[in-house]
Each structure stands twice: as C-alpha cells, then as structure tokens.
Design an enzyme around this catalytic site. Structure first.
Site, PDB file in Angstrom:
ATOM      1  N   GLY A 215       7.945  -0.415  47.845  1.00  0.00           N
ATOM      2  CA  GLY A 215       6.535  -0.394  47.599  1.00  0.00           C
ATOM      3  C   GLY A 215       6.426  -0.210  46.100  1.00  0.00           C
ATOM      4  CG  ASN A 216       3.529  -1.484  43.836  1.00  0.00           C
ATOM      5  OD1 ASN A 216       2.431  -1.128  43.650  1.00  0.00           O
ATOM      6  ND2 ASN A 216       3.983  -2.641  44.513  1.00  0.00           N
TER       7      ASN A 216
END
Ligand code: CTP
Length: 417
Positions: A215-216
C-alpha cells in the site's frame, strides 16, 4: 439523513410525491407531514408507500411518543413542498396548530420551502412580507416557477419541479453540515450547481495474500477536501474511495449528498472510475494508485516455512488510470490529475510535472511535493497547477480545503470556457 417533508394543501400537493420519492431514492429516511388540507389532494396511503414511513398529521396521534416535537428534533432537513400562502404565513409567524407547525418550531434543521399559489397571492403584500421574513431568518425559498397555473392563467406561482426542489434542499443540507464555524464560507456562491464531479481519493492496496497488501501512505484528505468543497459549491459529487483513513471517511459522511463508492486495488479503482467518468463532467484523480501489483495473489496466508529466509515478490505494471480517463474524455469534460514528487525545489517540481503531463495529457495537473514528513496526511499543502500545455495556471498554499477551492476555481473556468 433524516428528512421531514411537509406538504400543505394546494393542487400542487400531488407533485410532492415526486419530492418524497426523489429523497427516498437517494437513500434518505423521509417522514411526511401533510396538513389536513393536503390530504384532500393526495392520500396518506400513497405517501406512506412512497416514504416507507407512517404518515401523521395531527398532534394528537401517538401522543405517548411526543411526536409533535420528536420529528422536528430528529430532522436533519425540513422541506415544505408545496408551501401555500397560508402555510408560509403560519411558518413566518410561528403558528403551531398542527403537526407540521410544531415540527418546524421544534427544529433547528435547515428549512427549505417551495411556494405554490396563484400569482396574485404570491404578489400580495402579506405574502411578500412573509417571504422576506423567512429569508431573513435563513429559510431557503425554492421557486416558484413562472408558467401555466391551474386556473388556466399563467405567471409566477407554479411549484418548482420535484428534482429541482430535491437538489436545492440537499445542497442546503450539505452546506449546513460542512459549514465553516466562522461563517466565512457561507458567502461562497453555488457556482458548481448542476455540475457532476467524481474524485478518486485514498491509496490503493495490492493484495499479496488474504491478509497482506502493498500500500501507500495516502489518507484521502485532499480528495475528501475537494469533494466537500465541490458539494458546498452545489456540485453533484461522487467519491471513489480507496481505503480512506477513518476520520477522512467520517468527514465525508457528514455531507449527506456525497455518494461514496468503495474500492481497494488499482484494478478495482480503474473499473469504478471508468464507469463513473461516463456520467460526470469533472473527473479528478487524487488517489495514490499503485504502479505495480503482485503478479500472483496467494489463495492462503503465505507461510515463512514455505518461503525461507528470503522472499521475492514479482510485480507487474498496473494500468495508468488517469491516462485511460484522458483517452476516453468526452467533449466538455474536464480531467484533473495530481502529481506527487519528492522534491523541495520549485523549478524541479514544475519540470517533473511537465514531463509527467506529456504522458498524462490531463486538462489540469496539480503538482505537489511529498516526503517523509510532508504531503500525506498533512492538513496544509501547497500546489502549482499546470494546464495541458504545461503552462502554470494557478498556485495555492494553505489548508487542503483552501487548495481544493483554488483548484475548483480553475476547473470552473474551464467548464465555462
Ligand atoms: N495515476 C493513475 N494510475 C496509476 C498511477 C497514477 O491514474 N497507475 C494517477 C494518479 O492518481 C495521479 C497521477 O496519475 O493523478 C500522477 O500520479 P503519480 O504517482 O504522481 O505519477 P505516476 O504516474 O506514478 O508517475 P511516476 O511513477 O513517474 O511518479
């Protein structure tokens, strides 16, 4: 949202069914409060069936539930359509001799009235004074429209169309729920009324197995700020939400007119944005989309015993969603992209943005710098906006909300031009 629809006794009462239906279809819990006279024009069973709630008109119904004040206290919005000259007079003077009167008096919710009457009654000094009084108290008056009236005559007095009443009422509720406590925002005009805007927000998650993902750090704050600002300015707003931070998601829930479409991975976001873009005039991509996803998603949890001391994950490229939306752009549609770069240097940021713009071709590209401590999740930001040719068209610094409004100003210019 809990909405009370008051109906007063005029021939246009039949059109109130359309108002109730419009609100129900948009997911609101609607309680209809007709006056006795309204029930001569439209029957309680119809209103109950359409609103899916019981219909009461007298303060002596369900006395044990203190219904005469409960409906008003619980309402998030009250709409009176049609509002006859008599009902407008009653509201203006605080009369409460029926359930609609007590409900309105007991409520602090935004009040929207849609007058309908013969032109002479609308122009009568008494009605004019009552309308002025209501407006001065912050009541929103929708219409009346100009056109043929029931008696064969024509002029101002026709009830506005149900979908216009619904749209105006929901815009009022959204403005009220996201109002700036300082009141400064109240003055902003509804310059995006009728504009349909879809914005992607948050950060995608690319699954590795049922419990893990790549993810980020995007929280969705900037996308939500754009959605809220656009809704406040009257736009019809959809958010394609990729794993928003909880508080950000909650801030959107406070604006009842914003539709939220949840997604998780880049491929899901691509599908949702493709479908939504077709029905929207403005498309904004603030979401941080993963450029790569794991080539294989393990059906069960990946176990250390099976992978050993080192593990390699093969990634494959995700589609560029923004470039796809630009390629499918309709005439008159405005497509906006964001470009996050890890540079502090203004000239370098603009140069990187111009290079990115060659690949993306968005009508507007919003450049901002991100880093370990800046950008993601922060309240303040600063951006430079470039157009399709790479020319700087706007620069804004401040809260994400202020930046959202500056960006929407640039969008509004393009919609007109
Ligand atoms: N974007 C997209 N699809 C992707 C990656 C990005 O639609 N697969 C969109 C983002 O939502 C944003 C814009 O493209 O509006 C720029 O995103 P950014 O991450 O800054 O650029 P990238 O395309 O990833 O380019 P680079 O890897 O060179 O930074």
């Amino acid at each position: 949202m809990n909405v009370v629809v008051g109906i007063s006794g005029g021939i246009a009462a039949y059109k109130a069914v359309g108002v109730v239906r419009g609100l129900v279809l948009q997911g609101h819990d609607v309680h209809v409060v007709p006056t006795e006279a309204a029930l001569r024009f439209v029957g309680a069973p119809t209103l109950e069936a359409i609103s899916r709630n019981p219909v009461r008109t007298s303060v002596f119904d369900d006395v044990a539930q203190v219904r005469h004040v409960a409906l008003g206290q619980q309402a998030d919005l009250i709409v009176v359509a049609p509002a006859t000259a008599h009902t407008l007079a009653k509201i203006a003077h605080g009369l409460s001799d029926d359930l609609l009167g007590t409900t309105i008096l007991a409520s602090t919710a935004p009040l929207v009235v849609a007058p309908a009457m013969h032109t002479e009654m609308w122009r009568n000094a008494a009605t004019v004074a009552n309308i002025e009084l209501l407006r001065a108290r912050g009541v929103t008056v929708v219409g009346p429209a100009d056109g043929p009236l029931t008696g064969g005559d024509s002029g101002p007095g026709r009830l506005s169309e149900p979908d216009e009443i619904v749209a105006a009422a929901l815009a009022v509720a959204t403005r009220a729920s996201s109002a700036d406590p300082s009141g400064a925002e109240e003055a902003r005009v509804a310059d995006l009324a009728g504009v349909r805007l879809v914005v992607s927000a948050g950060g995608t998650r690319e699954p590795l197995d049922p419990v893990r993902f790549i993810g980020n750090r995007s929280t969705g704050k900037q996308g939500a700020a754009i959605a809220l600002a656009a809704a406040r300015r009257g736009a019809d707003v959809t958010v394609v939400a990729a794993e928003l931070d909880g508080a950000v998601l909650q801030s959107l829930a406070a604006a009842p007119t914003i539709r939220v479409v949840p997604v998780s991975s880049a491929l899901e976001l691509e599908t949702a944005m493709g479908a939504e873009a077709a029905a929207h005039d403005v498309v904004v991509m603030t979401a941080a989309v993963a450029d790569y996803r794991p080539a294989e998603v393990a059906p069960g949890k990946i176990k250390k015993d099976d992978t050993g001391d080192e593990m390699t994950v093969r990634l494959v490229r995700n589609p560029d969603v923004l470039a796809g939306l630009v390629a499918a752009r309709r005439d008159g549609q405005v497509v906006v992209g964001f470009a996050a770069e890890t540079t502090e240097d203004r000239d370098e940021l603009v140069a990187l943005g111009r290079t990115k713009q060659l690949r993306k071709g968005a009508d507007l590209l919003v450049l901002n710098s991100v880093g370990w401590t800046t950008g993601f999740g922060a309240d303040d930001t600063s951006v430079i906006v470039i157009d399709r040719e790479g020319a700087e068209v706007a620069e804004a610094r401040g809260s994400k909300r202020e930046v959202a409004d500056a960006l929407l100003d640039a969008v509004a210019e393009r919609l007109v031009g």
